[in-house]
Motif scaffolding. Sequence first.
Motif, PDB file in Angstrom:
ATOM      1  N   LEU A  25      38.936  36.786  43.995  1.00  0.00           N
ATOM      2  CA  LEU A  25      40.655  37.244  43.770  1.00  0.00           C
ATOM      3  C   LEU A  25      41.143  36.587  44.617  1.00  0.00           C
ATOM      4  CD1 LEU A  25      40.971  40.803  45.426  1.00  0.00           C
ATOM      5  CD2 LEU A  25      39.895  40.073  43.058  1.00  0.00           C
ATOM      6  N   ALA A  26      41.781  36.002  44.631  1.00  0.00           N
ATOM      7  CA  ALA A  26      43.192  34.295  44.264  1.00  0.00           C
ATOM      8  C   ALA A  26      44.453  34.640  43.987  1.00  0.00           C
ATOM      9  CB  ALA A  26      42.085  33.167  44.080  1.00  0.00           C
ATOM     10  N   VAL A  79      39.453  37.533  39.644  1.00  0.00           N
ATOM     11  CA  VAL A  79      40.970  37.868  39.123  1.00  0.00           C
ATOM     12  C   VAL A  79      41.257  37.538  39.889  1.00  0.00           C
ATOM     13  CG1 VAL A  79      42.410  40.236  39.485  1.00  0.00           C
ATOM     14  CG2 VAL A  79      39.909  40.716  39.270  1.00  0.00           C
ATOM     15  N   PHE A  80      42.397  36.472  39.123  1.00  0.00           N
ATOM     16  CA  PHE A  80      42.814  35.652  39.580  1.00  0.00           C
ATOM     17  C   PHE A  80      44.700  36.258  39.102  1.00  0.00           C
ATOM     18  CE2 PHE A  80      40.057  31.899  38.623  1.00  0.00           C
ATOM     19  CZ  PHE A  80      39.737  32.493  40.324  1.00  0.00           C
ATOM     20  N   LEU A 113      42.262  46.698  37.623  1.00  0.00           N
ATOM     21  CA  LEU A 113      42.532  45.135  37.091  1.00  0.00           C
ATOM     22  C   LEU A 113      43.751  45.647  38.718  1.00  0.00           C
ATOM     23  CD1 LEU A 113      42.086  42.554  36.642  1.00  0.00           C
ATOM     24  CD2 LEU A 113      43.677  43.610  34.729  1.00  0.00           C
ATOM     25  N   THR A 114      44.734  45.928  38.333  1.00  0.00           N
ATOM     26  CA  THR A 114      45.529  46.663  39.700  1.00  0.00           C
ATOM     27  C   THR A 114      44.791  46.315  41.354  1.00  0.00           C
ATOM     28  OG1 THR A 114      47.210  46.817  38.608  1.00  0.00           O
ATOM     29  CG2 THR A 114      47.892  47.498  40.522  1.00  0.00           C
ATOM     30  N   ALA A 115      43.812  47.646  41.219  1.00  0.00           N
ATOM     31  CA  ALA A 115      43.895  48.169  43.405  1.00  0.00           C
ATOM     32  C   ALA A 115      42.859  46.857  43.185  1.00  0.00           C
ATOM     33  CB  ALA A 115      42.817  49.218  41.961  1.00  0.00           C
ATOM     34  N   ILE A 116      42.003  46.753  41.680  1.00  0.00           N
ATOM     35  CA  ILE A 116      41.451  45.798  42.780  1.00  0.00           C
ATOM     36  C   ILE A 116      41.750  44.135  43.026  1.00  0.00           C
ATOM     37  CG2 ILE A 116      39.737  43.834  41.821  1.00  0.00           C
ATOM     38  CD1 ILE A 116      38.237  45.696  39.500  1.00  0.00           C
TER      39      ILE A 116
END
Length: 187
Positions: free
Chosen positions: A53-54, A75-76, A152-155
């Motif tokens: 994540l970034a 997930v960026f 996607l939001t939760a991650i």
Amino acid sequence: MSVPIGVELVRKTVPVYHPKTHLTTYQSPTTKNEYLQQLLRVAQQQVAYRYLLADSWYASAENMHLVRALGHHFVFALESSRTVALSAQARAAGQFQAVQTLVFPDTQPLRVYLRSVREEVLVSRQVFTNQDGSQGILYLVSSDTDLNQAQLTAIYQRRWKVEEYHKSLKQNASMSNCCYALPGWRA
């Protein structure tokens, strides 16, 4: 669980002269993206993770390719001006459009192609209302095309643990007064 696995103190040792202002500033001989790539290669041997994540600073095609080559997903956050093609045919024809022009049906992510990324990716849009009543928009991109909007939001929300860590370093250890830590990412 959120555990920082690496922090790099950036040493700005290379002088850069700015002729307009007649000032000299300093920069690191290694870019933040190069630090990230080095850390990912080391972490590959020592840490099991599924998603990197970034923020958008790290959303380069080169970083995306490296994450996928290492066998992980990313997930960026994505800049609104980043361009995508809506199909493989549109990509082949060079038909790209800015992410901010996309229409997202029922707040669901779209499967699209980034200009310099081989694989299909997922792009989503999240609209936020700020405390002052204004709206903000966050675009996310993921290599895991099986995710829905909620997943996607939760991650991505888990990335904020790193921001809390950096805030603590800056406030409690006065890190911002002596140097800069590598901006947030988590495994």
